[in-house]
Design a protein around this motif. Structure first.
Motif, short mmCIF file in Angstrom:
data_model
loop_
_atom_site.label_atom_id
_atom_site.label_comp_id
_atom_site.label_asym_id
_atom_site.label_seq_id
_atom_site.Cartn_x
_atom_site.Cartn_y
_atom_site.Cartn_z
N THR A 195 -24.32 66.23 -52.97
CA THR A 195 -25.55 65.72 -53.58
C THR A 195 -26.41 65.12 -52.46
O THR A 195 -27.31 65.77 -51.97
CB THR A 195 -25.21 64.68 -54.67
N GLN A 196 -26.12 63.88 -52.07
CA GLN A 196 -26.77 63.36 -50.87
C GLN A 196 -26.18 64.00 -49.62
O GLN A 196 -26.88 64.22 -48.63
CB GLN A 196 -26.61 61.84 -50.80
N ASN A 197 -24.88 64.30 -49.65
CA ASN A 197 -24.26 64.98 -48.51
C ASN A 197 -24.73 66.42 -48.45
O ASN A 197 -25.30 66.96 -49.40
CB ASN A 197 -22.73 64.94 -48.64
N ALA A 198 -24.43 67.05 -47.32
CA ALA A 198 -24.92 68.41 -47.10
C ALA A 198 -24.25 69.41 -48.03
O ALA A 198 -23.10 69.25 -48.43
CB ALA A 198 -24.67 68.81 -45.65
N THR A 199 -25.00 70.46 -48.36
CA THR A 199 -24.47 71.63 -49.05
C THR A 199 -24.47 72.78 -48.04
O THR A 199 -25.44 72.99 -47.31
CB THR A 199 -25.31 72.00 -50.27
N VAL A 200 -23.36 73.51 -48.03
CA VAL A 200 -23.17 74.56 -47.02
C VAL A 200 -22.75 75.86 -47.70
O VAL A 200 -21.91 75.85 -48.60
CB VAL A 200 -22.07 74.14 -46.01
N GLY A 204 -29.55 66.61 -48.04
CA GLY A 204 -30.57 65.81 -48.71
C GLY A 204 -30.80 64.49 -48.01
O GLY A 204 -31.95 63.99 -47.96
N ARG A 205 -29.77 63.91 -47.44
CA ARG A 205 -29.91 62.64 -46.74
C ARG A 205 -30.76 62.81 -45.49
O ARG A 205 -31.65 62.01 -45.21
CB ARG A 205 -28.52 62.10 -46.37
#
Length: 433
Positions: free
Chosen positions: A268-273, A294-295
């Motif tokens: 969510t705030q952390n990365a999506t890969v 997102g962060r």
């Protein structure tokens, strides 16, 4: 040594090594008559497990009649796979009568007028200690004791109230601060225990080729533990075997990909890969990477926006939905549902971190996973993905949950696509008793 079962199957073994003979007869040595426990630890494939279980049953049958005994593994399933299946065949070959009551997880073993009962347990978690409460035992065998909670082992050993009872432990090494190392191996005199430390060279049945193969499988802390047999701390870089010169390559010329998978770590705030893995002549190449934080960007994307990006990812890499499955962390429930609603094929990832790290390192060492210059965020994470020192000081293996999004996605891929549970041959293996 030749054994023949009731099925008229002959088993040919290499002669026992000196350490294996020590295990087989230790309880008959006068200087060890007052010892309460034996500990066999060391490298993998060192030939300690089955010979130890055979010695345990021989001791029980020669010393006792009509008594209860315990045998435990991490789970009952692992105990049956790793110990009981082979042990039963050996005992039958040695003219023991063995009845396996699988509904009660109990072996009834008889020979020379003696009959004893061996109850099977799984030392899975803290609640496992409840399984052994109330039973009186004359002996207990612990397979892979370092994988069991301290509470289970403490409860099990407290049940050994029969005169002359003994405990038997085997394991591969873990952290030097692991509770078993501190409380048993470092306290042999206090515990009235003997320790026999095994290395693969102590298993005379292993060929030079087999030794070399195992030597190439592990790296870092796992090499020190499983090959050198050391109780070593997990510290520093997790993937300290990553060699950019060897593992980051150009795409082979005239490549016709045989198969594709996409592994996804969702945040969510952390990365999506998104990681595209493509097979060519036995090697999987990570030849495309999507990374959005997102962060870092200051704006979080919705599930639908991520799936729009995934649509573009498919288009840019000339992929067809019907040909590619997505491997996604099982905890990302809403995202998986949205993916399926948009027509993507989704499978759950195996999120066992330590098993995944160990297995992925082996695949890297064997050249089955490689990266390309498109894997830019992944290459950065290889240089910053660390073991958690605070956890190591507590005797635990854990990674720092930072700079790990590409690492997680790659681990998901390795465990889903490359990992296969090796079926143990029903026949006794020649690579160590």
């Amino acid at each position: 040594m030749v054994m023949r079962s009731k099925l008229n199957i002959r088993f040919a073994f290499h002669p026992f090594s000196r350490k294996q003979l020590q295990v087989l007869f230790w309880w008959q040595v006068p200087e060890y008559q007052d010892k309460f426990a034996i500990i066999c630890d060391g490298s993998v494939r060192a030939g300690k497990t089955v010979v130890m279980s055979l010695s345990y049953v021989r001791w029980a049958m020669m010393q006792f009649n009509g008594r209860n005994f315990g045998m435990a593994g991490k789970t009952i399933g692992s105990l049956r796979r790793n110990v009981i299946r082979d042990l039963k065949r050996i005992l039958i070959s040695e003219h023991y009568h063995v009845k396996d009551n699988q509904s009660e997880n109990m072996l009834t073993v008889s020979k020379n007028g003696h009959t004893n009962y061996f109850f099977l347990f799984g030392g899975t978690n803290e609640a496992s200690q409840d399984l052994v409460q109330g039973i009186t035992l004359a002996g207990f065998f612990f397979d892979e004791v370092a994988l069991m909670p301290e509470s289970f082992v403490a409860q099990a050993t407290s049940r050994l109230s029969v005169e002359g009872s003994k405990a038997w432990f085997n394991c591969n090494p873990d952290s030097p601060y692991h509770w078993f190392k501190l409380q048993w191996i470092d306290e042999l005199t206090k515990k009235k225990a003997i320790r026999i430390h095994f290395l693969m060279k102590d298993n005379p049945s292993l060929s030079k080729e087999t030794l070399e193969r195992y030597d190439s499988m592990y790296s870092g802390v796992f090499y020190r533990r499983y090959i050198l047999g050391e109780w070593a701390m997990a510290d520093g870089l997790v993937y300290d075997n990553f060699d950019r010169e060897k593992m980051v390559v150009d795409i082979p010329k005239d490549t016709v990909w045989e198969k594709h998978w996409i592994s996804i770590d969702y945040g969510t705030q952390n990365a999506t890969v998104f990681k595209l893995w493509s097979l060519f002549k036995g090697t999987w190449y990570n030849n495309a990477e999507y990374y959005y934080s997102g962060r870092e960007a200051g704006r979080q994307k919705t599930d639908e926006q991520y799936i729009d990006d995934l649509e573009d990812f498919f288009f840019d890499n000339r992929l067809e939905r019907r040909d590619v499955q997505l491997i996604v962390d099982p905890s990302a429930a809403s995202f998986k549902k949205a993916l399926r609603n948009r027509g993507f094929a989704v499978v759950n990832a195996n999120n066992n971190v330590l098993d995944g790290v160990r297995f992925m390192m082996t695949q890297m060492n064997q050249g089955k996973m490689k990266w390309t210059e498109a894997s830019q965020h992944t290459i950065k994470e290889f240089g910053s993905y660390m073991w958690d020192k605070k956890a190591a000081d507590r005797g635990e293996d854990a990674v720092v949950k930072e700079h790990d999004h590409c690492m997680d996605a790659d681990r998901y891929f390795a465990m889903k696509v490359l990992y296969t549970k090796k079926r143990k041959n029903i026949k006794l293996r020649k690579e160590g008793i």
